[in-house]
Design a protein around this motif. Structure first.
Motif, mmCIF file in Angstrom:
data_model
loop_
_atom_site.group_PDB
_atom_site.id
_atom_site.type_symbol
_atom_site.label_atom_id
_atom_site.label_comp_id
_atom_site.label_asym_id
_atom_site.label_seq_id
_atom_site.Cartn_x
_atom_site.Cartn_y
_atom_site.Cartn_z
ATOM 1 N N ASN A 1 0.857 -1.189 0.000
ATOM 2 C CA ASN A 1 0.000 0.000 0.000
ATOM 3 C C ASN A 1 0.892 1.237 0.000
ATOM 4 O O ASN A 1 1.940 1.256 0.661
ATOM 5 C CB ASN A 1 -0.901 0.052 1.244
ATOM 6 C CG ASN A 1 -1.928 -1.061 1.263
ATOM 7 O OD1 ASN A 1 -2.270 -1.624 0.229
ATOM 8 N ND2 ASN A 1 -2.425 -1.379 2.447
ATOM 9 N N ARG B 1 -3.133 0.445 -3.794
ATOM 10 C CA ARG B 1 -3.245 -0.892 -3.214
ATOM 11 C C ARG B 1 -2.912 -1.897 -4.310
ATOM 12 O O ARG B 1 -3.577 -1.910 -5.351
ATOM 13 C CB ARG B 1 -4.648 -1.147 -2.665
ATOM 14 C CG ARG B 1 -5.063 -0.155 -1.584
ATOM 15 C CD ARG B 1 -6.510 -0.362 -1.150
ATOM 16 N NE ARG B 1 -6.914 0.663 -0.200
ATOM 17 C CZ ARG B 1 -6.754 0.573 1.113
ATOM 18 N NH1 ARG B 1 -6.199 -0.522 1.630
ATOM 19 N NH2 ARG B 1 -7.140 1.549 1.914
ATOM 20 N N SER C 1 -5.160 -0.953 -7.557
ATOM 21 C CA SER C 1 -6.077 0.181 -7.671
ATOM 22 C C SER C 1 -5.361 1.416 -7.146
ATOM 23 O O SER C 1 -4.503 1.328 -6.261
ATOM 24 C CB SER C 1 -7.369 -0.066 -6.880
ATOM 25 O OG SER C 1 -7.099 -0.129 -5.487
ATOM 26 N N ARG D 1 -5.921 5.989 -6.708
ATOM 27 C CA ARG D 1 -6.701 7.206 -6.921
ATOM 28 C C ARG D 1 -5.785 8.282 -7.498
ATOM 29 O O ARG D 1 -4.720 8.547 -6.948
ATOM 30 C CB ARG D 1 -7.348 7.680 -5.623
ATOM 31 C CG ARG D 1 -8.453 6.750 -5.155
ATOM 32 C CD ARG D 1 -9.321 7.358 -4.082
ATOM 33 N NE ARG D 1 -10.444 6.479 -3.771
ATOM 34 C CZ ARG D 1 -11.595 6.458 -4.433
ATOM 35 N NH1 ARG D 1 -11.773 7.304 -5.453
ATOM 36 N NH2 ARG D 1 -12.556 5.630 -4.098
ATOM 37 N N LEU E 1 -10.734 7.028 -9.345
ATOM 38 C CA LEU E 1 -10.279 5.660 -9.096
ATOM 39 C C LEU E 1 -9.897 4.980 -10.407
ATOM 40 O O LEU E 1 -10.665 4.975 -11.373
ATOM 41 C CB LEU E 1 -11.379 4.857 -8.398
ATOM 42 C CG LEU E 1 -11.036 3.393 -8.079
ATOM 43 C CD1 LEU E 1 -9.894 3.324 -7.068
ATOM 44 C CD2 LEU E 1 -12.267 2.660 -7.558
ATOM 45 N N VAL E 2 -8.683 4.392 -10.415
ATOM 46 C CA VAL E 2 -8.186 3.653 -11.577
ATOM 47 C C VAL E 2 -7.779 2.261 -11.110
ATOM 48 O O VAL E 2 -7.128 2.118 -10.067
ATOM 49 C CB VAL E 2 -6.974 4.364 -12.216
ATOM 50 C CG1 VAL E 2 -6.425 3.545 -13.380
ATOM 51 C CG2 VAL E 2 -7.353 5.764 -12.673
ATOM 52 N N THR E 3 -8.156 1.234 -11.848
ATOM 53 C CA THR E 3 -7.732 -0.132 -11.524
ATOM 54 C C THR E 3 -7.008 -0.729 -12.725
ATOM 55 O O THR E 3 -7.337 -0.427 -13.880
ATOM 56 C CB THR E 3 -8.927 -1.030 -11.157
ATOM 57 O OG1 THR E 3 -9.821 -1.120 -12.271
ATOM 58 C CG2 THR E 3 -9.666 -0.479 -9.951
ATOM 59 N N GLN F 1 -4.710 -4.445 -14.171
ATOM 60 C CA GLN F 1 -4.185 -5.796 -14.019
ATOM 61 C C GLN F 1 -3.038 -5.953 -15.013
ATOM 62 O O GLN F 1 -3.016 -5.296 -16.058
ATOM 63 C CB GLN F 1 -5.264 -6.845 -14.291
ATOM 64 C CG GLN F 1 -6.413 -6.828 -13.304
ATOM 65 C CD GLN F 1 -7.474 -7.852 -13.645
ATOM 66 O OE1 GLN F 1 -7.222 -8.818 -14.361
ATOM 67 N NE2 GLN F 1 -8.684 -7.637 -13.133
ATOM 68 N N SER G 1 -7.260 -2.426 -17.813
ATOM 69 C CA SER G 1 -7.344 -1.201 -17.013
ATOM 70 C C SER G 1 -8.779 -0.692 -17.031
ATOM 71 O O SER G 1 -9.536 -0.960 -17.976
ATOM 72 C CB SER G 1 -6.399 -0.122 -17.560
ATOM 73 O OG SER G 1 -6.823 0.327 -18.834
ATOM 74 N N ARG G 2 -9.125 0.016 -15.981
ATOM 75 C CA ARG G 2 -10.472 0.593 -15.899
ATOM 76 C C ARG G 2 -10.358 1.989 -15.299
ATOM 77 O O ARG G 2 -9.864 2.165 -14.183
ATOM 78 C CB ARG G 2 -11.393 -0.278 -15.048
ATOM 79 C CG ARG G 2 -12.857 0.184 -15.069
ATOM 80 C CD ARG G 2 -13.743 -0.783 -14.299
ATOM 81 N NE ARG G 2 -15.148 -0.406 -14.370
ATOM 82 C CZ ARG G 2 -15.975 -0.728 -15.358
ATOM 83 N NH1 ARG G 2 -15.525 -1.464 -16.367
ATOM 84 N NH2 ARG G 2 -17.238 -0.345 -15.347
ATOM 85 N N THR H 1 -12.191 1.711 -20.482
ATOM 86 C CA THR H 1 -11.257 0.588 -20.345
ATOM 87 C C THR H 1 -10.069 0.712 -21.293
ATOM 88 O O THR H 1 -9.379 -0.269 -21.558
ATOM 89 C CB THR H 1 -11.983 -0.745 -20.609
ATOM 90 O OG1 THR H 1 -12.557 -0.715 -21.925
ATOM 91 C CG2 THR H 1 -13.070 -0.991 -19.579
#
Length: 380
Positions: free
Chosen positions: A259, A298, A309, A311, A320-322, A324, A343-344, A350
């Motif tokens: 983190n 995180r 993820s 921010r 917020l962005v996620t 893989q 990505s999102r 995406t």
């Protein structure tokens, strides 16, 4: 064991079988009431590939009841069972290792120097405090550590002076504390990156490396970066060497959780001749924390698969962005590569290309490069 008193202005020993030699100056040994007190003004060890020197010190060792006074191994066993360094002032030392690495086949050129303020060897613990510790690897990587404290496991059955075995047990269960770590890295283009790490704790337990870094600050020719609140852990492998950075990276890129509270980028350039100065002080380089940054990072890695993820602060909003991706560590080039597979972004976007554009704005530097095919390359 009988009492003994021994003094000599100079003691030299040559170990002809491996070309090594020992030298002690103003050596005094006193054994009384099963306690040995050793005083010397300097001690040196040299071999074809290494040199070790230490300054004036006083050691106290419990003397084993078994063994003869003429048996040097008995003294070593005694000092590895119970030892106290009585230092009115910090004891200076230096070490220089050359030769060829058995692991990589590459030339070695490692220099370590420092000042030890406390050393205690107990039956099953090794406790070391150093006012400072300097590390120089091949004139390319420099570390200066202030206020170092180490408390680690020791094999109670270890009765011989075998440094690899001592370190092997130490790294299995160790607590490390430092005030701060200053570093200077010179890359393949002979360009400098300067930085500072402020740690809260680093320790190993049950095969897991745990760490909490208060901040990491870096300055290169293009920008300044500040990472705040880095907390994480890595699952160590059976052959992980905690005294080898590349070995740690290999383990952490296989299984890790981390983190990060905040990451700031300040795009102010710094001249290379300034970065290379011996009196460079990173504390003089302020990073504007009002600049756009990222927060609440995180991330986890399992079998080199990354899920994360974050921010991102844009126009006063935290978005917020996620992502893989796949993580690859190339130990030959010391390059860590992240291949973004998904990505999102906010509003359900995406697009990996859009994510890469945003990431490049915040992360691009001398050490972090953005390649084709949604790949991020980190030169370590």
């Amino acid at each position: 064991m009988k009492d003994l008193s021994f003094n000599t202005p100079r003691l030299q020993l040559s170990l002809l079988e491996d070309g090594a030699a020992l030298e002690a100056k103003e050596l005094s040994v006193q054994i009384e009431n099963e306690v040995a007190k050793i005083n010397l003004s300097s001690f040196g060890y040299s071999s074809p590939e290494s040199v070790f020197n230490i300054g004036e010190l006083e050691l106290k060792c419990d003397v084993l009841r078994e063994g003869e006074l003429s048996d040097f191994k008995t003294y070593i066993a005694s000092c590895l069972t119970e030892t106290d360094l009585d230092a009115r002032e910090a004891v200076s030392f230096g070490f220089h290792q050359t030769g060829i690495s058995e692991k990589t086949g590459e030339p070695l050129n490692i220099k370590i120097d420092g000042a030890i303020s406390d050393l205690k060897i107990k039956e099953n613990r090794l406790i070391l405090s150093a006012d400072r510790l300097g590390l120089n690897v091949s004139e390319e990587v420099f570390f200066e550590i202030s206020g170092l404290g180490v408390n680690c496991q020791k094999d109670p059955e270890l009765k011989t002076l075998e440094i690899p075995l001592l370190l092997d047990h130490c790294k299995k269960d160790a607590n490390v504390e430092t005030s701060n770590v200053d570093f200077h890295i010179i890359n393949e283009k002979a360009e400098s990156v300067r930085g500072q790490i402020d740690t809260r704790f680093v320790y190993t337990k049950n095969g897991v490396l745990n760490f909490h870094l208060d901040h990491i600050k870096m300055v290169d020719k293009e920008s300044r970066k500040l990472i705040q609140g880095l907390l994480g852990n890595c699952k160590m492998k059976a052959d992980t060497d905690l005294f080898d950075v590349e070995s740690i990276i290999d383990a952490c890129t296989t299984q890790m959780a981390v983190n990060i509270r905040n990451l700031f980028t300040d795009e102010r350039a710094t001249r290379q001749d300034t970065l290379k100065r011996n009196d460079f002080n990173i504390n003089h380089y302020r990073i504007d924390e009002d600049k756009a940054g990222v927060s609440d990072v995180r991330a986890s890695i399992t079998d080199r698969k990354l899920a994360a993820s974050v921010r991102v602060r844009v126009l006063g909003m935290n978005l917020l962005v996620t992502i893989q991706g796949l993580v690859n560590w190339n130990k030959d080039t010391s390059v860590l590569t992240l291949d973004v597979t998904h990505s999102r972004l906010p509003l359900g976007i995406t697009s990996k290309g859009m994510f890469m554009s945003i990431a490049k704005k915040f992360l691009a530097s001398d050490m972090i490069k953005f390649g084709s095919g949604n790949k991020i390359h980190i030169q370590l």
